[in-house]
Scaffold this active site. Structure first.
Site, PDB file in Angstrom:
ATOM      1  N   ASP A  36      37.807  39.984  51.855  1.00 50.25           N
ATOM      2  CA  ASP A  36      36.940  39.853  50.835  1.00 50.25           C
ATOM      3  C   ASP A  36      36.589  40.721  50.035  1.00 50.25           C
ATOM      4  O   ASP A  36      36.695  41.980  50.887  1.00 50.25           O
ATOM      5  CB  ASP A  36      35.258  39.015  51.256  1.00 50.25           C
ATOM      6  CG  ASP A  36      34.800  38.029  49.873  1.00 50.25           C
ATOM      7  OD1 ASP A  36      34.738  39.125  49.007  1.00 50.25           O
ATOM      8  OD2 ASP A  36      34.935  37.169  50.261  1.00 50.25           O
ATOM      9  N   ASP A  62      40.576  43.632  47.731  1.00 48.55           N
ATOM     10  CA  ASP A  62      40.321  42.773  46.514  1.00 48.55           C
ATOM     11  C   ASP A  62      41.576  42.325  45.921  1.00 48.55           C
ATOM     12  O   ASP A  62      43.008  43.370  45.774  1.00 48.55           O
ATOM     13  CB  ASP A  62      40.356  44.484  45.559  1.00 48.55           C
ATOM     14  CG  ASP A  62      40.175  44.259  44.192  1.00 48.55           C
ATOM     15  OD1 ASP A  62      39.901  42.896  43.470  1.00 48.55           O
ATOM     16  OD2 ASP A  62      39.209  44.533  43.480  1.00 48.55           O
ATOM     17  N   TYR A 154      40.599  28.848  32.970  1.00 47.32           N
ATOM     18  CA  TYR A 154      40.173  28.698  34.354  1.00 47.32           C
ATOM     19  C   TYR A 154      41.660  26.984  34.585  1.00 47.32           C
ATOM     20  O   TYR A 154      41.598  28.113  35.356  1.00 47.32           O
ATOM     21  CB  TYR A 154      38.501  28.615  34.723  1.00 47.32           C
ATOM     22  CG  TYR A 154      39.093  28.289  36.076  1.00 47.32           C
ATOM     23  CD1 TYR A 154      38.575  28.422  37.447  1.00 47.32           C
ATOM     24  CD2 TYR A 154      38.436  26.560  36.438  1.00 47.32           C
ATOM     25  CE1 TYR A 154      38.516  28.413  37.955  1.00 47.32           C
ATOM     26  CE2 TYR A 154      38.296  26.284  37.799  1.00 47.32           C
ATOM     27  CZ  TYR A 154      38.037  26.709  38.921  1.00 47.32           C
ATOM     28  OH  TYR A 154      37.949  26.510  39.896  1.00 47.32           O
ATOM     29  N   LYS A 158      44.853  27.911  36.577  1.00 49.67           N
ATOM     30  CA  LYS A 158      45.255  26.970  38.019  1.00 49.67           C
ATOM     31  C   LYS A 158      46.057  26.542  37.804  1.00 49.67           C
ATOM     32  O   LYS A 158      46.913  26.161  38.781  1.00 49.67           O
ATOM     33  CB  LYS A 158      43.806  26.591  37.873  1.00 49.67           C
ATOM     34  CG  LYS A 158      42.532  27.458  38.647  1.00 49.67           C
ATOM     35  CD  LYS A 158      42.462  27.448  39.732  1.00 49.67           C
ATOM     36  CE  LYS A 158      41.388  28.050  40.402  1.00 49.67           C
ATOM     37  NZ  LYS A 158      41.201  28.894  41.939  1.00 49.67           N
ATOM     38  N   ALA A 187      32.556  21.812  43.792  1.00 51.10           N
ATOM     39  CA  ALA A 187      32.087  21.454  45.785  1.00 51.10           C
ATOM     40  C   ALA A 187      30.792  22.424  45.508  1.00 51.10           C
ATOM     41  O   ALA A 187      30.580  22.968  44.594  1.00 51.10           O
ATOM     42  CB  ALA A 187      33.229  22.187  46.068  1.00 51.10           C
ATOM     43  N   THR A 189      29.260  24.521  46.479  1.00 50.38           N
ATOM     44  CA  THR A 189      29.151  26.615  46.928  1.00 50.38           C
ATOM     45  C   THR A 189      28.566  26.824  45.626  1.00 50.38           C
ATOM     46  O   THR A 189      28.205  26.541  44.917  1.00 50.38           O
ATOM     47  CB  THR A 189      31.214  27.155  47.132  1.00 50.38           C
ATOM     48  OG1 THR A 189      31.498  27.014  45.805  1.00 50.38           O
ATOM     49  CG2 THR A 189      31.717  26.063  47.494  1.00 50.38           C
TER      50      THR A 189
HETATM   51  P1  NAD Z   1      32.688  31.407  46.400  1.00 54.05           P
HETATM   52  O1  NAD Z   1      31.779  32.489  44.526  1.00 54.05           O
HETATM   53  O2  NAD Z   1      31.974  30.697  47.065  1.00 54.05           O
HETATM   54  O3  NAD Z   1      33.354  32.319  46.901  1.00 54.05           O
HETATM   55  C1  NAD Z   1      34.517  33.374  46.086  1.00 54.05           C
HETATM   56  C2  NAD Z   1      34.507  34.574  46.613  1.00 54.05           C
HETATM   57  O4  NAD Z   1      36.042  35.288  46.430  1.00 54.05           O
HETATM   58  C3  NAD Z   1      33.568  35.561  47.321  1.00 54.05           C
HETATM   59  O5  NAD Z   1      33.434  34.843  48.366  1.00 54.05           O
HETATM   60  C4  NAD Z   1      33.913  36.450  46.560  1.00 54.05           C
HETATM   61  O6  NAD Z   1      33.684  37.062  46.845  1.00 54.05           O
HETATM   62  C5  NAD Z   1      35.606  36.236  46.616  1.00 54.05           C
HETATM   63  N1  NAD Z   1      36.466  37.380  46.018  1.00 54.05           N
HETATM   64  C6  NAD Z   1      36.077  37.195  44.475  1.00 54.05           C
HETATM   65  N2  NAD Z   1      36.426  38.228  42.897  1.00 54.05           N
HETATM   66  C7  NAD Z   1      37.606  38.992  44.494  1.00 54.05           C
HETATM   67  C8  NAD Z   1      38.019  39.277  44.567  1.00 54.05           C
HETATM   68  N3  NAD Z   1      38.978  40.062  43.987  1.00 54.05           N
HETATM   69  N4  NAD Z   1      38.861  40.154  45.532  1.00 54.05           N
HETATM   70  C9  NAD Z   1      38.657  39.217  46.602  1.00 54.05           C
HETATM   71  N5  NAD Z   1      37.590  38.086  47.205  1.00 54.05           N
HETATM   72  C10 NAD Z   1      37.412  38.073  46.106  1.00 54.05           C
HETATM   73  O7  NAD Z   1      33.466  30.500  45.253  1.00 54.05           O
HETATM   74  P2  NAD Z   1      34.043  28.943  46.091  1.00 54.05           P
HETATM   75  O8  NAD Z   1      33.605  27.509  45.061  1.00 54.05           O
HETATM   76  O9  NAD Z   1      34.232  29.111  47.365  1.00 54.05           O
HETATM   77  O10 NAD Z   1      35.977  28.993  44.979  1.00 54.05           O
HETATM   78  C11 NAD Z   1      36.701  28.782  46.158  1.00 54.05           C
HETATM   79  C12 NAD Z   1      38.152  28.707  45.667  1.00 54.05           C
HETATM   80  O11 NAD Z   1      37.977  27.156  44.945  1.00 54.05           O
HETATM   81  C13 NAD Z   1      38.006  29.422  44.164  1.00 54.05           C
HETATM   82  O12 NAD Z   1      39.737  29.602  44.005  1.00 54.05           O
HETATM   83  C14 NAD Z   1      37.626  28.317  43.154  1.00 54.05           C
HETATM   84  O13 NAD Z   1      38.237  28.824  42.085  1.00 54.05           O
HETATM   85  C15 NAD Z   1      38.148  26.919  43.663  1.00 54.05           C
HETATM   86  N6  NAD Z   1      37.391  25.859  43.503  1.00 54.05           N
HETATM   87  C16 NAD Z   1      35.761  25.996  43.168  1.00 54.05           C
HETATM   88  C17 NAD Z   1      35.291  24.597  43.447  1.00 54.05           C
HETATM   89  C18 NAD Z   1      34.237  24.080  43.080  1.00 54.05           C
HETATM   90  O14 NAD Z   1      33.515  23.099  42.630  1.00 54.05           O
HETATM   91  N7  NAD Z   1      33.422  24.879  44.143  1.00 54.05           N
HETATM   92  C19 NAD Z   1      36.346  23.718  42.928  1.00 54.05           C
HETATM   93  C20 NAD Z   1      37.710  23.811  42.068  1.00 54.05           C
HETATM   94  C21 NAD Z   1      38.270  24.787  42.968  1.00 54.05           C
END
Ligand code: NAD
Length: 257
Positions: A36, A62, A154, A158, A187, A189
């Site tokens: 991360d 990154d 987005y 995806k 979700a 988060t």
């Molecule tokens: P979150 O913001 O809690 O976590 C995302 C993480 O990605 C963070 O720790 C951030 O620091 C890291 N990150 C961002 N840019 C980065 C980079 N350039 N390099 C390395 N790390 C990086 O988000 P989340 O809700 O846990 O989402 C995780 C995944 O699930 C994402 O791909 C998101 O699109 C997908 N998703 C989330 C949801 C939702 O509702 N939360 C729904 C469908 C899909």
């Protein structure tokens, strides 16, 4: 402990869904890499897992930077061994009307949510083939299966991730390597918390109204728990899931059928 001896690298594991996935893979015996850009949160997640007796390392990583990815894989091999499980979870989810989606916004979304997984898979696959075992799980979204308004960039990223995963699943089908997507609905988060805050700020509606609008997509009318996504990912990573490849597993309360 069906993943004993495997090394799992989870991008974006300092928070939310990624954190739950890394912890669940560790519970199955995998050594985990919290990959991360958030140093403090990443170190804390790794330390919390070590306290539970798991092998866990935070490695700054990154996904928009090919050199950082190469260095991260090399550092992982040195500390834990070659990566045999890759979960491309790091992502951002910003919304904007199409008229306000400028090239910079588009490029950023594609760079993190689509090019990031592409680069990580390029870095991971040779080692998986050499090890004779590979599991790749890409965290897409229901936005990879249908369109939502105000989410063109987005949804494009995806959908691209889903298409790339299907292609690789076929390309590597004769090898001991599977490539699948897990597609969560909204979700519980930080990404969704900021989406709710955005709706409240832009529309003046209450937090409850904003949340109700998001969960209205889900027939179960609730946010998905990160642990529920982690359970699906872990199952795809087990040795017994070798024939499951090229799939999009929805974890969305029945939103997609
Ligand atoms: P979150 O913001 O809690 O976590 C995302 C993480 O990605 C963070 O720790 C951030 O620091 C890291 N990150 C961002 N840019 C980065 C980079 N350039 N390099 C390395 N790390 C990086 O988000 P989340 O809700 O846990 O989402 C995780 C995944 O699930 C994402 O791909 C998101 O699109 C997908 N998703 C989330 C949801 C939702 O509702 N939360 C729904 C469908 C899909």
């Amino acid at each position: 402990m069906k993943l004993q001896g495997k090394v799992a690298l989870v991008t974006g594991a300092a928070s939310g869904i990624g954190r739950a996935i890394a912890e669940q893979l560790a519970e199955e015996g995998a050594s985990i890499v919290i990959a991360d850009i958030q140093d403090k949160a990443g170190e804390e997640v790794a330390a919390a897992n070590r306290d539970k007796g798991h092998k866990a390392e935070f490695i700054r990583f990154d996904v928009t930077d090919a050199a950082s990815i190469e260095a991260g894989f090399a550092e992982t091999a040195k500390r834990l061994g070659p990566v045999t499980i890759l979960v491309n979870n790091a992502g951002i989810a910003k919304a904007a009307p199409f008229g306000k989606t400028d090239l910079a916004f588009w490029d950023l979304m594609i760079k993190i949510d689509l090019t990031g997984p592409f680069l990580c898979m390029k870095a991971a696959i040779p080692g998986m083939l050499a090890a004779g075992f590979g599991r790749i799980v890409n965290i897409a979204s229901t936005a990879g299966q249908t369109g939502y308004p105000y989410c063109a960039a987005y949804c494009a990223a995806k959908h691209g991730l889903v298409g790339m995963s299907r292609s690789l699943a076929r390309e590597y089908a004769a090898k001991p390597l599977t490539v699948n997507c897990v597609c969560p609905g909204y979700a519980d988060t930080p990404i969704v918390e900021s989406a709710i805050a955005n709706i409240v700020a832009k529309t003046g509606r209450s937090r409850e109204d904003a949340l109700a609008e998001l969960v209205a997509h889900n027939p179960q009318r609730r946010l998905i728990k990160p642990q529920e996504v982690a359970d699906a990912v872990t199952w795809l990573c087990l040795p017994g899931s070798a024939s499951v490849t090229g799939q999009n597993i929805g974890v969305a309360g029945g939103e997609m059928m």
